[in-house]
Design a protein around this motif. Structure first.
Motif, PDB file in Angstrom:
ATOM      1  N   GLY A 189     -10.275  -0.788  -9.017  1.00  8.07           N
ATOM      2  CA  GLY A 189     -10.698  -0.173  -7.765  1.00  8.07           C
ATOM      3  C   GLY A 189     -10.959  -1.190  -6.674  1.00  8.07           C
ATOM      4  N   LEU A 190     -11.016  -0.708  -5.457  1.00 13.78           N
ATOM      5  CA  LEU A 190     -11.211  -1.573  -4.291  1.00 13.78           C
ATOM      6  C   LEU A 190     -12.517  -2.355  -4.383  1.00 13.78           C
ATOM      7  CD1 LEU A 190     -10.260  -2.606  -1.566  1.00 13.78           C
ATOM      8  CD2 LEU A 190     -11.285  -0.582  -0.503  1.00 13.78           C
ATOM      9  N   SER A 191     -13.593  -1.731  -4.807  1.00 15.06           N
ATOM     10  CA  SER A 191     -14.868  -2.461  -4.880  1.00 15.06           C
ATOM     11  C   SER A 191     -14.777  -3.609  -5.885  1.00 15.06           C
ATOM     12  CB  SER A 191     -16.023  -1.520  -5.215  1.00 15.06           C
ATOM     13  OG  SER A 191     -15.801  -0.894  -6.456  1.00 15.06           O
ATOM     14  N   MET A 234      -7.698   4.552  -3.929  1.00 13.99           N
ATOM     15  CA  MET A 234      -8.167   3.200  -3.621  1.00 13.99           C
ATOM     16  C   MET A 234      -8.228   2.292  -4.854  1.00 13.99           C
ATOM     17  SD  MET A 234     -10.848   4.131  -0.500  1.00 13.99           S
ATOM     18  CE  MET A 234     -12.234   3.662  -1.425  1.00 13.99           C
ATOM     19  N   LYS A 235      -7.056   2.144  -5.522  1.00 12.84           N
ATOM     20  CA  LYS A 235      -6.972   1.313  -6.726  1.00 12.84           C
ATOM     21  C   LYS A 235      -5.659   0.551  -6.783  1.00 12.84           C
ATOM     22  CE  LYS A 235      -9.918   4.064  -9.689  1.00 12.84           C
ATOM     23  NZ  LYS A 235     -10.085   4.681 -10.998  1.00 12.84           N
ATOM     24  N   VAL A 284      -6.611  -5.124   1.955  1.00  9.49           N
ATOM     25  CA  VAL A 284      -5.557  -4.170   1.631  1.00  9.49           C
ATOM     26  C   VAL A 284      -4.562  -4.204   2.785  1.00  9.49           C
ATOM     27  CG1 VAL A 284      -5.025  -1.742   1.278  1.00  9.49           C
ATOM     28  CG2 VAL A 284      -7.131  -2.705   0.322  1.00  9.49           C
ATOM     29  N   THR A 333      -3.603   4.032  -1.756  1.00 10.35           N
ATOM     30  CA  THR A 333      -4.568   4.239  -0.678  1.00 10.35           C
ATOM     31  C   THR A 333      -5.515   5.404  -0.969  1.00 10.35           C
ATOM     32  OG1 THR A 333      -3.021   5.646   0.539  1.00 10.35           O
ATOM     33  CG2 THR A 333      -2.970   3.269   1.035  1.00 10.35           C
ATOM     34  N   SER A 334      -6.376   5.666  -0.015  1.00  8.58           N
ATOM     35  CA  SER A 334      -7.412   6.699  -0.117  1.00  8.58           C
ATOM     36  C   SER A 334      -6.792   8.060  -0.435  1.00  8.58           C
ATOM     37  CB  SER A 334      -8.157   6.766   1.217  1.00  8.58           C
ATOM     38  OG  SER A 334      -9.195   7.698   1.152  1.00  8.58           O
ATOM     39  N   ARG A 365       0.725   5.683  -0.372  1.00 10.82           N
ATOM     40  CA  ARG A 365      -0.047   6.916  -0.473  1.00 10.82           C
ATOM     41  C   ARG A 365       0.018   7.421  -1.917  1.00 10.82           C
ATOM     42  NH1 ARG A 365       2.283   9.908   4.847  1.00 10.82           N
ATOM     43  NH2 ARG A 365       1.328   8.511   6.377  1.00 10.82           N
ATOM     44  N   TYR A 373      -0.967  -0.992  -4.503  1.00 10.80           N
ATOM     45  CA  TYR A 373      -2.321  -0.534  -4.200  1.00 10.80           C
ATOM     46  C   TYR A 373      -2.179   0.890  -3.673  1.00 10.80           C
ATOM     47  CZ  TYR A 373      -6.851   0.132  -2.136  1.00 10.80           C
ATOM     48  OH  TYR A 373      -8.088   0.648  -1.825  1.00 10.80           O
ATOM     49  N   SER A 380       0.855  -1.181   0.000  1.00  6.93           N
ATOM     50  CA  SER A 380       0.000   0.000   0.000  1.00  6.93           C
ATOM     51  C   SER A 380       0.889   1.228   0.000  1.00  6.93           C
ATOM     52  CB  SER A 380      -0.867   0.025   1.257  1.00  6.93           C
ATOM     53  OG  SER A 380      -1.765  -1.049   1.254  1.00  6.93           O
TER      54      SER A 380
END
Length: 165
Positions: A111-113, A51-52, A124, A47-48, A13, A45, A11
């Motif tokens: 994306g995360l979803s 989120m992908k 994650v 992060t926010s 930033r 990945y 993960s």
């Protein structure tokens, strides 16, 4: 593929991921000895708020030492100012830098979803983790449909169940 070569998921930033994919960050900093990552593929990945799953890189050399020693080796490649570096390693006697090679970026980041739809119990990582077998297969297939350092797009995204752009 042996366990010692198993790809990893990390993960990052958004600002650090951007620097990697623009070719401006050539060393990823960590607070633990990660010598085991040498030669591995690392999937990134972001992060926010992004989120992908955006792409990844291959780890070249791994440098481990004191924060001062590692700064002296990778300060030009770390993508951070000295004050930010010092704050990150405050109170730590160990620093690790992963040399970034062979960067690839997905033409259509996942994306995360979507990741959670494809993989039951997708997690994650706080820092990093090994990929599960089904994740590894899809992420590797997606890798063949990327823009790389050479910026040669591929149409292999269809193998990953993703429509090409």
């Amino acid at each position: 593929m042996s366990a010692s070569e198993s790809p990893l998921l990390i993960s990052l930033r958004p600002q650090y991921a951007d620097l990697i994919f623009k070719g401006l960050k050539k060393a990823e900093l960590r607070r633990r000895d990660l010598s085991l990552m040498k030669g591995r593929d690392v999937f990134v990945y972001v992060t926010s708020p992004v989120m992908k799953l955006r792409g990844g890189f291959r780890v070249g050399e791994v440098f481990t030492g004191t924060p001062v020693e590692i700064w002296n080796k990778v300060s030009e490649e770390a993508g951070v100012e000295k004050s930010e570096y010092d704050a990150y390693y405050a109170g730590s006697n160990l620093a690790c830098a992963l040399k970034i090679t062979r960067v690839w970026e997905y033409e259509k980041p996942m994306g995360l979803s979507e990741l959670r739809e494809k993989f039951e119990n997708f997690v994650v990582p706080q820092s990093w983790r090994y990929l599960k077998l089904d994740e590894r297969e899809l992420f590797q297939n997606m890798k063949s449909g990327t823009s790389s350092e050479n910026r040669e797009p591929s149409r292999a995204l269809a193998h990953a169940g993703i429509a090409p752009p």
